[in-house]
Design an enzyme around this catalytic site. Structure first.
Site, PDB file in Angstrom:
ATOM      1  N   LEU A 202      -3.542   1.118   3.940  1.00  0.00           N
ATOM      2  CA  LEU A 202      -4.382  -0.167   3.429  1.00  0.00           C
ATOM      3  C   LEU A 202      -5.774   0.159   3.416  1.00  0.00           C
ATOM      4  O   LEU A 202      -6.352   0.681   4.406  1.00  0.00           O
ATOM      5  CB  LEU A 202      -4.013  -1.379   4.452  1.00  0.00           C
ATOM      6  CG  LEU A 202      -2.601  -2.041   4.437  1.00  0.00           C
ATOM      7  CD1 LEU A 202      -2.610  -2.663   5.730  1.00  0.00           C
ATOM      8  CD2 LEU A 202      -2.032  -2.395   3.174  1.00  0.00           C
ATOM      9  N   HIS A 203      -6.172  -0.344   2.148  1.00  0.00           N
ATOM     10  CA  HIS A 203      -7.715   0.102   2.120  1.00  0.00           C
ATOM     11  C   HIS A 203      -8.420  -0.875   1.401  1.00  0.00           C
ATOM     12  O   HIS A 203      -9.534  -1.189   1.085  1.00  0.00           O
ATOM     13  CB  HIS A 203      -8.363   1.274   1.987  1.00  0.00           C
ATOM     14  CG  HIS A 203      -7.967   1.715   0.498  1.00  0.00           C
ATOM     15  ND1 HIS A 203      -6.889   2.074   0.212  1.00  0.00           N
ATOM     16  CD2 HIS A 203      -8.900   1.625  -0.327  1.00  0.00           C
ATOM     17  CE1 HIS A 203      -7.169   2.562  -1.173  1.00  0.00           C
ATOM     18  NE2 HIS A 203      -8.294   2.167  -1.614  1.00  0.00           N
ATOM     19  N   ARG A 204      -7.721  -1.738   0.325  1.00  0.00           N
ATOM     20  CA  ARG A 204      -8.176  -2.573  -0.647  1.00  0.00           C
ATOM     21  C   ARG A 204      -8.910  -3.805  -0.227  1.00  0.00           C
ATOM     22  O   ARG A 204      -8.519  -4.574   0.921  1.00  0.00           O
ATOM     23  CB  ARG A 204      -7.164  -3.226  -1.502  1.00  0.00           C
ATOM     24  CG  ARG A 204      -6.338  -2.095  -2.452  1.00  0.00           C
ATOM     25  CD  ARG A 204      -6.521  -2.377  -3.920  1.00  0.00           C
ATOM     26  NE  ARG A 204      -6.225  -1.071  -4.325  1.00  0.00           N
ATOM     27  CZ  ARG A 204      -7.023  -0.101  -4.731  1.00  0.00           C
ATOM     28  NH1 ARG A 204      -8.334  -0.155  -4.798  1.00  0.00           N
ATOM     29  NH2 ARG A 204      -6.581   1.188  -5.114  1.00  0.00           N
ATOM     30  N   ARG A 237     -12.848   2.067   6.119  1.00  0.00           N
ATOM     31  CA  ARG A 237     -13.149   0.480   6.089  1.00  0.00           C
ATOM     32  C   ARG A 237     -12.201  -0.368   6.543  1.00  0.00           C
ATOM     33  O   ARG A 237     -12.633  -1.508   7.231  1.00  0.00           O
ATOM     34  CB  ARG A 237     -12.700   0.210   4.397  1.00  0.00           C
ATOM     35  CG  ARG A 237     -12.693  -1.202   3.961  1.00  0.00           C
ATOM     36  CD  ARG A 237     -12.338  -1.298   2.649  1.00  0.00           C
ATOM     37  NE  ARG A 237     -13.361  -1.097   1.285  1.00  0.00           N
ATOM     38  CZ  ARG A 237     -14.250  -1.780   0.957  1.00  0.00           C
ATOM     39  NH1 ARG A 237     -14.524  -3.059   1.630  1.00  0.00           N
ATOM     40  NH2 ARG A 237     -15.097  -1.345   0.202  1.00  0.00           N
TER      41      ARG A 237
END
Ligand code: UD1
Length: 360
Positions: A202-204, A237
């Site tokens: 997950l990084h969006r 992030r």
């Protein structure tokens, strides 16, 4: 190139251009958008990519600052080299910055992975895709839907070339090396069984930048981990956002590890029961390998992965339910027919570059 998802896309293009012999010179420019060992250097080793000729070392920053830094740093390099083409891949800030700089200098731009559209302007990548495509002289597309998107936007057909998926070239080349790593990797991660775990990335910004959204997704994943072991290599992030939330102790539910290199990650992906992600590339890789994938997003710029592949969209509000139904469904057998996802796309890119008429 500049960010993690660029490296596996540019590698086959570099190889194919090298295969054309000494007439074709190449200067490899790394913008430095990604700079950590596990976000950048490990990929050079795993992919057998030669070291960049130039590293612009721009690092992190706001969108404007990062894009501007790449542009300012690219300009003298392009001025010195005066290449026939600047080739950019994907949809990251470095892609747009390289294309815009070259285009303003009158240097032809080729965009590899052109034409993808999520039709969602809240995604930073959507801006990068649209602007890069409209600047590019040669638009090299991975799937037929991309050609349709470009035609709809009024881009002349002679600028568009359907070449297939370069990222799959790298996957095809390195799948045997990744398979060989499985026994050691599975031991290191506590004795994983083939087809017996879920792999999460997950990084969006839409998922991880808003604390309520990240909290809800993490709670769903922790709940899901009661049904199946969950391995979660955490993007910097996301790690930053989790730490800002006080780093609630999820490690007792999820196996949270540092980002992995290409080969380790491919090995884990190919043996997973389910991949849960918001990445674009993983939707394609799982489709190619027939691994079920749940994409934590409202939309995708890669509809082929849903129409022909193993991908299911699950906005965060439906995540818990979708994860559980994905586990109860049978794993699909056989591989979908994906035109030009055949390990030869890099060669088609090289051919298109050499065949394109000179001048703008
Ligand atoms: C970028 C791309 C995204 C791609 C993703 C893959 C854009 C707009 N986004 O997002 O399309 O899917 O890469 O990872 O270009 N950081 C580190 N080390 C690094 C790089 C980043 O710690 O090597 C941290 C920094 O705190 C940085 C943050 O991660 O501020 C985000 O990095 P950035 O390059 O801005 O965007 P990504 O989220 O990685």
């Amino acid at each position: 190139m500049g960010a993690r998802p660029n490296f596996m896309k540019i590698a086959p293009v570099i190889d194919a251009l090298s295969g054309l012999g000494e007439d074709v010179g190449q200067t490899l420019v790394h913008t430095g958008q990604h700079y950590d060992e596990e976000m950048s250097q490990v990929f050079f080793r795993d992919l057998g990519l030669r070291s960049p000729d130039v590293n612009l070392e721009v690092g992190s920053g706001s969108h404007a600052a990062q894009t501007a830094a790449v542009m300012s740093a690219c300009e003298p390099v392009f001025e010195r080299e005066r290449p026939d083409w600047v080739v950019v891949v994907g949809d990251v800030n470095s892609t747009l910055a390289g294309a815009l700089t070259a285009s303003k200098m009158g240097i032809r731009v080729a965009h590899v992975e052109a034409g993808l559209r999520s039709f969602d302007r809240t995604m930073p990548e959507e801006h990068n895709r649209i602007v890069t495509d409209h600047l590019a002289d040669l638009l090299l597309t991975p799937s037929r839907d991309a050609d349709v998107n470009l035609s709809r936007e009024g881009i002349a057909p002679e600028r568009i070339r359907f070449v297939g998926n370069v990222m799959i070239d790298t996957l095809v080349r390195l799948l045997p090396a990744a398979a060989a790593l499985w026994p050691g990797l599975s031991d290191r991660l506590g004795g994983l069984e083939r087809g017996g775990y879920a792999l999460v990335t997950l990084h969006r910004p839409s998922n991880v930048d808003r604390p309520e959204s990240l909290k809800a997704i993490m709670a769903d994943l922790a709940f899901f981990a009661e049904s199946i072991p969950v391995i979660f290599p955490v993007h910097p992030r996301t790690r930053g956002r989790l730490e800002a939330q006080g780093g609630s102790d999820l490690s007792k539910y999820l196996e949270m590890v540092e980002p992995l290199g290409y080969l380790d990650f491919l090995s884990l992906q190919s043996n997973a029961r389910l991949v849960v992600t918001d990445s674009g590339g993983l939707q394609e890789e799982t489709t190619f390998m027939g691994v079920p994938c749940v994409t934590v997003r409202e939309n995708t710029e890669r509809p082929i992965t849903i129409e022909q592949g193993t991908n299911t969209l699950a906005p965060p509000s439906r995540l818990r339910k979708t994860l559980h139904s994905a586990l109860s469904e049978a794993v699909p057998s056989g591989q979908p027919e994906l035109e030009f996802w055949d390990g030869q796309a890099g060669k088609r890119v090289a051919r298109a570059l050499t065949e394109a008429p000179r001048g703008r």
